[in-house]
Design a protein around this motif. Structure first.
Motif, PDB file in Angstrom:
ATOM      1  N   ALA A 196     -11.654  70.179  84.084  1.00 57.92           N
ATOM      2  CA  ALA A 196     -10.475  70.065  84.948  1.00 57.92           C
ATOM      3  C   ALA A 196     -10.855  69.691  86.374  1.00 57.92           C
ATOM      4  N   GLY A 197     -12.057  70.082  86.794  1.00 57.26           N
ATOM      5  CA  GLY A 197     -12.508  69.771  88.142  1.00 57.26           C
ATOM      6  C   GLY A 197     -12.809  68.304  88.376  1.00 57.26           C
ATOM      7  N   MET A 198     -12.783  67.489  87.314  1.00 55.87           N
ATOM      8  CA  MET A 198     -13.021  66.053  87.438  1.00 55.87           C
ATOM      9  C   MET A 198     -11.724  65.253  87.558  1.00 55.87           C
ATOM     10  N   ALA A 199     -10.584  65.928  87.567  1.00 62.00           N
ATOM     11  CA  ALA A 199      -9.294  65.239  87.469  1.00 62.00           C
ATOM     12  C   ALA A 199      -9.101  64.163  88.535  1.00 62.00           C
ATOM     13  N   ASP A 200      -9.533  64.437  89.751  1.00 61.67           N
ATOM     14  CA  ASP A 200      -9.312  63.489  90.852  1.00 61.67           C
ATOM     15  C   ASP A 200     -10.164  62.229  90.746  1.00 61.67           C
ATOM     16  N   MET A 201     -11.152  62.228  89.853  1.00 66.02           N
ATOM     17  CA  MET A 201     -12.076  61.097  89.756  1.00 66.02           C
ATOM     18  C   MET A 201     -11.640  60.042  88.752  1.00 66.02           C
ATOM     19  N   ALA A 202     -10.630  60.323  87.960  1.00 68.53           N
ATOM     20  CA  ALA A 202     -10.323  59.482  86.801  1.00 68.53           C
ATOM     21  C   ALA A 202     -10.033  58.038  87.185  1.00 68.53           C
ATOM     22  N   GLN A 203      -9.143  57.808  88.111  1.00 70.25           N
ATOM     23  CA  GLN A 203      -8.762  56.440  88.433  1.00 70.25           C
ATOM     24  C   GLN A 203      -9.911  55.662  89.053  1.00 70.25           C
ATOM     25  N   GLN A 204     -10.658  56.306  89.932  1.00 74.18           N
ATOM     26  CA  GLN A 204     -11.785  55.623  90.569  1.00 74.18           C
ATOM     27  C   GLN A 204     -12.844  55.240  89.541  1.00 74.18           C
ATOM     28  N   LEU A 205     -13.141  56.143  88.616  1.00 75.68           N
ATOM     29  CA  LEU A 205     -14.122  55.841  87.581  1.00 75.68           C
ATOM     30  C   LEU A 205     -13.638  54.738  86.647  1.00 75.68           C
ATOM     31  N   SER A 206     -12.350  54.747  86.343  1.00 69.89           N
ATOM     32  CA  SER A 206     -11.788  53.688  85.503  1.00 69.89           C
ATOM     33  C   SER A 206     -11.920  52.334  86.182  1.00 69.89           C
ATOM     34  N   ASP A 207     -11.631  52.296  87.483  1.00 71.83           N
ATOM     35  CA  ASP A 207     -11.732  51.038  88.225  1.00 71.83           C
ATOM     36  C   ASP A 207     -13.177  50.560  88.322  1.00 71.83           C
ATOM     37  N   LEU A 208     -14.106  51.488  88.554  1.00 70.34           N
ATOM     38  CA  LEU A 208     -15.506  51.126  88.728  1.00 70.34           C
ATOM     39  C   LEU A 208     -16.138  50.588  87.447  1.00 70.34           C
ATOM     40  N   HIS A 209     -15.698  51.113  86.311  1.00 69.86           N
ATOM     41  CA  HIS A 209     -16.378  50.790  85.052  1.00 69.86           C
ATOM     42  C   HIS A 209     -15.501  50.000  84.083  1.00 69.86           C
TER      43      HIS A 209
END
Length: 239
Positions: free
Chosen positions: A183-196
């Motif tokens: 749950a602590g990774m929730a804020d990273m989802a969009q950035q990681l999707s865009d990066l990869h």
């Protein structure tokens, strides 16, 4: 208005606040999010021992909310789906684990997906859950090596390390979707999707949307109620 109680099974208040905020961002404007915290739980949940220690207080959060009768659904905001089966026996409201929600959605958008979790100690729990959900043949689990509380301590380093795991998952596992296993990774989802350039599913948003769907369908599971001790606080309040 739909009222969803989202429970942080650990006792770290900053995580409860972040989980409530992530849930609110995912929710429909007519949905009210109530963040609750297990004050008797461990500071973080990493592996089966922490999960077992969190269950009594987690279940009490639901029993306390049921006495008030105000919730339409509950979300357990630990990717291990801590106490999920027991929680579903306490209420006729939908109870959703963020791990199951994210994995099922990932399986709908890709033939293979990889869960990127925190420490290696969490891998057996998540692999067992995939078996229970009938998704072991399409899902794999990788550990980033980052402790749960380390996600807050250095978000930039966490983002880079998780990104390395995603690259391995795309190359080695041949996955078409990534699931963030905390749950602590929730804020990273969009950035990681865009990066990869890959769909990245995070469990809080997935669980909120599923909770809204299930309440709108008015499907009520049968439940067996059991009295439990009172160790839960919801003084974080509505989000």
């Amino acid at each position: 208005m739909t009222r969803i109680g989202i429970i942080n099974p650990n006792s770290t208040s900053s995580m409860t606040t972040a989980i409530g905020a992530a849930a609110l961002r995912a929710a429909h404007k007519t949905t009210e999010i109530i963040a609750m915290q297990n004050d008797r739980g461990p500071a973080s949940i990493e592996g089966a021992v922490d999960g077992a220690r969190a269950v009594p207080g987690l279940l009490d959060c639901i029993e306390r909310a049921e006495r008030g009768g105000a919730m339409d659904a509950y979300i357990i905001a630990c990717f291990d789906d801590t106490g999920l089966d027991a929680a579903r026996m306490l209420t006729r409201k939908p109870v959703i684990g963020i791990g199951e929600a994210a994995a099922r959605i990932a399986a709908m958008i890709s033939r293979r997906f990889t869960i990127i979790t925190t420490l290696p100690v969490s891998i057996p729990v998540l692999e067992d859950n995939l078996v229970r959900y009938g998704l072991a043949s399409v899902g794999t689990v990788r550990a980033s090596g980052i402790p749960v509380l380390g996600l807050e301590a250095d978000p930039s380093a966490a983002l880079s390390t998780i990104g390395e795991g995603i690259r391995d998952a795309l190359r080695v596992d041949r996955s078409g979707a990534i699931v963030l296993g905390c749950a602590g990774m929730a804020d990273m989802a969009q950035q990681l999707s865009d990066l990869h350039s890959v769909p990245v599913v995070e469990g809080v948003s997935a669980a909120v949307r599923l909770a809204e769907l299930l309440t709108s369908l008015e499907l009520q599971p049968r439940a067996t109620r059991t009295a439990l001790p009172r160790h839960c606080s919801d003084d974080v309040g509505p989000r």
